[in-house]
Every structure is written in structure tokens, then in C-alpha cells.
Scaffold this active site. Structure first.
Site, short mmCIF file in Angstrom:
data_model
loop_
_atom_site.label_atom_id
_atom_site.label_comp_id
_atom_site.label_asym_id
_atom_site.label_seq_id
_atom_site.Cartn_x
_atom_site.Cartn_y
_atom_site.Cartn_z
N VAL A 24 0.84 -1.21 0.00
CA VAL A 24 0.00 0.00 0.00
C VAL A 24 0.87 1.26 0.00
O VAL A 24 0.72 2.15 -0.84
CB VAL A 24 -0.96 0.00 1.22
CG1 VAL A 24 -1.65 1.35 1.37
CG2 VAL A 24 -2.00 -1.12 1.06
N ARG A 72 -10.51 -19.71 1.69
CA ARG A 72 -10.28 -20.71 0.65
C ARG A 72 -11.48 -20.57 -0.29
O ARG A 72 -12.62 -20.48 0.17
CB ARG A 72 -10.16 -22.10 1.27
CG ARG A 72 -9.00 -22.14 2.28
CD ARG A 72 -8.24 -23.43 2.29
NE ARG A 72 -6.81 -23.25 2.54
CZ ARG A 72 -6.25 -23.13 3.76
NH1 ARG A 72 -6.98 -23.13 4.83
NH2 ARG A 72 -4.95 -22.99 3.87
N THR A 125 3.76 -18.31 3.38
CA THR A 125 3.16 -19.55 3.89
C THR A 125 4.05 -20.10 4.99
O THR A 125 5.27 -20.16 4.81
CB THR A 125 3.02 -20.61 2.79
OG1 THR A 125 2.80 -21.89 3.42
CG2 THR A 125 4.25 -20.75 1.92
N ASP A 127 4.26 -23.09 5.83
CA ASP A 127 4.75 -24.42 5.45
C ASP A 127 6.11 -24.37 4.75
O ASP A 127 6.82 -25.36 4.68
CB ASP A 127 3.75 -25.12 4.52
CG ASP A 127 2.53 -25.61 5.28
OD1 ASP A 127 2.56 -25.55 6.52
OD2 ASP A 127 1.56 -26.04 4.63
N MET A 169 3.11 -27.84 12.28
CA MET A 169 2.40 -27.73 11.00
C MET A 169 3.28 -28.22 9.84
O MET A 169 4.49 -28.33 9.97
CB MET A 169 1.96 -26.30 10.79
CG MET A 169 0.77 -25.98 11.67
SD MET A 169 -0.13 -24.55 11.13
CE MET A 169 -1.76 -24.96 11.74
N ARG A 171 1.67 -29.76 6.02
CA ARG A 171 0.81 -30.78 5.39
C ARG A 171 1.59 -31.65 4.41
O ARG A 171 1.52 -32.86 4.43
CB ARG A 171 -0.35 -30.11 4.64
CG ARG A 171 -1.52 -29.75 5.50
CD ARG A 171 -2.52 -28.96 4.69
NE ARG A 171 -1.90 -27.74 4.14
CZ ARG A 171 -2.49 -26.90 3.30
NH1 ARG A 171 -3.70 -27.14 2.89
NH2 ARG A 171 -1.88 -25.82 2.87
N GLY A 185 16.80 -29.83 19.15
CA GLY A 185 17.54 -30.99 19.67
C GLY A 185 16.70 -32.26 19.71
O GLY A 185 16.67 -32.97 20.72
N HIS A 215 15.72 -37.44 28.64
CA HIS A 215 14.46 -37.14 27.97
C HIS A 215 14.67 -37.37 26.48
O HIS A 215 15.81 -37.49 26.03
CB HIS A 215 14.01 -35.70 28.23
CG HIS A 215 15.02 -34.70 27.77
ND1 HIS A 215 15.87 -34.05 28.64
CD2 HIS A 215 15.36 -34.28 26.54
CE1 HIS A 215 16.66 -33.26 27.95
NE2 HIS A 215 16.38 -33.38 26.68
N HIS A 253 -2.74 -24.54 15.54
CA HIS A 253 -2.83 -23.15 15.07
C HIS A 253 -2.10 -22.15 15.95
O HIS A 253 -2.00 -20.98 15.56
CB HIS A 253 -4.30 -22.75 14.92
CG HIS A 253 -4.91 -23.36 13.70
ND1 HIS A 253 -5.34 -24.66 13.68
CD2 HIS A 253 -5.10 -22.86 12.46
CE1 HIS A 253 -5.80 -24.93 12.46
NE2 HIS A 253 -5.65 -23.87 11.71
#
Ligand code: ADP
Length: 323
Positions: A24, A72, A125, A127, A169, A171, A185, A215, A253
Site C-alpha cells: 500500500v 479458501r 506460507t 509451510d 504444521m 501438510r 535438539g 528425555h 494453530h
């Protein structure tokens, strides 16, 4: 060029607002009018857009999500839907469109540019599966959120001799899982690109236990063949084989909603500013992305045709570092 429009589409990513602001303000600086399309491609089809002035994009630089809203829009994947969008753009005398989004959104941008409409994409994104940008807007912030959660879980896990499994996340692309695994780690990382069965994970955790670890951490991408819920069921039944008690956390999310990091703000600003620069030079049908530290453009046709690959060196390094 007199009027441009900007939209955000698909999954929201921290830093989208920063990119809107940059488009903008640099557009206004060139003497153009800039319109913000609401709800991604849906707003394009339904003619839902507003003129944006410099003040309209004030106070959003530190906010995740997108002030323009996203969506979407299955209708845009049809030629009929895109023709509706094209008609709206032409009726409003808008000369070019900037699309801020991921893989699907840039496929939409490419489809529109194939109808001879000037479009420029901005890589955004969490991802990080978009060809044409080594890192997209939102990835750094999402990764830092995942890491913060992992670090906290690690503190409690080592007090109780626990293994903990964190689903992040991703996919189709294991970038966030791999990077969070390396930086956090992890003993094991499960990604969509490589199938790892629960038996192998159990074996690796067992070895970690025998090597004296207090652990163990497993990072799994949501799109991995065996995701968190699948592995949780498996480990409930095979608890005695691990040595550790297993706890599962799905970050979901929470990774999207963060305050954009300094890196994401600077990246989004540079990508937004370069997008309007390229439009001013008559360039379109391209995606703006970051490659080797520089902002570069890649033809949208190439972006949609090529699949981004994970670095095989980093995949093998993750295994070495888990020793
Ligand atoms: P992201 O951009 O985050 O990958 P999606 O994959 O959900 O998100 O895509 C966002 C939107 O982009 C879709 O809802 C649709 O409107 C549009 N889109 C996706 N793929 C195509 C395509 N092949 N052609 C046209 N539009 C597409």
C-alpha cells in the site's frame, strides 16, 4: 499503471499484514490508488474491496493474521469463477493484482495471469513449500513459536524421564518439523517426504534411553504418514519398549497467530516493496521471493510447475546431531 489491488489468500501467516502495508505505502508513493480485496479470491469474485490509504495500514505491523481476511475459494479454481473475478477487476479499472499467499494462492495467481491479467505473487506460507523463495513470510515466526514450546516441554520432560512428541504444521512439506527438530535438539523427526514407521521411532527412542538420555524429543509434521495421534496410540500399547513415558502435544494453530518476528517483518517489507517496483517496470506473472539473501522474481509458471525439496544434507545432519 494507476490502480492496483492486493489480497491475502489461503492459510494466514504472521507478516502478511506487513506485506500489505508495504504494498500500500510503496504503491501510494508511486502515485497509484491501492485497493484491498477482502477474503482473498472470494472478495475478488464478489467485488468486496476497499480503497486503502496510508493510515488504513497503520498499527498492523506487529499483528499476525491479515487485516484483509483470507479464505479458501473453490470457485476460483474454475474458469467461470476466474472470469467473474476478471470482470470485477476490469469494471473497477484495476491494472494489476498482488497476491500474498502460499502454493495454492500462487497457482490461482498463475491461472489469472494466464488470462492475460497482470499479477504479482508474494511468497507467504508457514509451510515453506513454495518454490521460488528459500523462506516465505511467516516461517521464521512459526518456527520460533514451535521452538519456544519445545524448549518448555523439554524442561518438564527431563524432570520426569519422559519422551515427548510434538506435532508441528506442515501438510506436504516437513520444513518446519525438520528445522524445529534440528534447532530444538530432537532425537527423531518425522516428515511427509520420508516415511518412518512407529517401530523405527520406538527403536530410536529405546537407544536414546540406553545411551543415558534423560528425555527424548520426537518432532512430527502434521502431514507425516504416521502423525501424532497415530504415534500416541502406538506408544500407549508399546510403552515398555521405550524406556520413557510418552507425552503428546499438538501445537496446531498456535503457530499461526504469533507476532511477526523481526526477520518476517523485514522480509515482508522487502517483498512488498519490490512487488510494486516490478509492477512499475511493467513486470508481472512472477513471484517475489528470497534467494541467497536477495529478493528475486521467478515466473509463476515455474513456481507452480516445480516442487520445493528439503535439503538432504540437513535431513542427514538431524540424525547425526541426535547421537
Ligand atoms: P495456500 O495458498 O496457503 O497454499 P490453498 O492451497 O488453500 O492455500 O489455496 C488458496 C486458494 O487459492 C484456494 O482456495 C483457491 O481459491 C486458490 N487456488 C488453489 N489452487 C488453485 C488452482 N490450481 N487454480 C486456481 N486457484 C487456485
Amino acid at each position: 499503471m494507476k490502480r492496483i489491488a492486493v489480497l491475502t489468500s489461503g492459510g494466514d501467516a504472521p507478516g502478511m499484514n506487513v506485506a500489505i502495508r508495504a504494498v500500500v505505502r510503496t504503491g501510494l508513493d508511486k502515485g497509484w490508488e491501492v485497493f484491498g480485496v477482502r477474503y482473498g479470491y472470494t472478495g475478488l469474485i464478489t467485488d468486496n474491496m476497499v480503497p486503502l490509504g496510508a493510515r488504513d495500514v497503520g498499527g498492523i505491523i506487529h499483528q499476525g493474521g491479515t487485516m484483509l481476511q483470507s479464505s479458501r475459494c473453490p470457485e476460483f479454481t474454475t474458469e467461470e469463477g476466474r472470469l467473474k473475478a476478471l470482470r470485477v477487476l476490469n469494471q473497477r479499472d484495476i491494472d494489476a493484482l498482488v497476491v500474498i499467499g502460499g502454493n495454492g494462492s500462487q497457482a490461482g495467481a498463475h491461472a489469472l495471469s494466464q488470462m492475460d491479467y497482470p499479477v504479482i505473487g508474494i511468497a507467504s506460507t508457514i509451510d515453506n513449500d513454495l518454490y521460488g523463495s528459500e523462506i516465505s513470510i511467516g516461517v521464521d515466526t512459526a518456527l520460533n513459536i514451535a521452538l519456544e514450546a519445545i524448549d518448555r516441554l523439554k524442561v518438564t520432560a527431563s524432570s520426569h524421564q519422559r519422551a515427548f512428541l510434538v506435532e508441528v504444521m506442515g501438510r506436504d512439506c516437513g520444513y518446519i518439523a525438520l528445522m524445529a527438530g534440528i534447532a530444538g535438539g530432537a532425537e527423531t523427526v518425522l516428515i511427509p517426504e520420508v516415511e518412518t514407521d512407529p517401530e523405527t521411532v520406538a527403536e530410536e527412542l529405546r537407544h536414546a534411553y540406553l545411551r543415558g538420555k534423560t528425555h527424548a524429543l520426537v518432532v512430527v509434521a502434521e502431514g507425516a504418514r504416521y502423525n501424532a495421534s497415530h504415534l500416541a496410540r502406538f506408544f500407549e500399547e508399546h510403552y515398555e519398549r521405550l524406556g520413557f513415558e510418552m507425552r503428546v502435544t499438538v501445537l496446531g494453530h498456535t503457530q499461526r497467530g504469533g507476532t511477526p518476528s523481526a526477520f518476517d517483518r523485514l522480509l515482508a517489507t522487502r517483498l512488498g516493496a519490490t512487488a510494486t517496483d516490478r509492477l512499475a517496470k511493467g513486470k508481472h506473472g512472477i513471484l517475489m521471493g528470497l534467494v541467497k539473501g536477495e529478493i528475486v522474481s521467478t515466473p509463476l509458471a515455474e513456481v507452480v510447475a516445480k516442487k520445493k525439496q528439503l535439503d538432504p544434507y540437513l535431513m542427514s545432519l538431524a540424525k547425526v546431531l541426535a547421537k
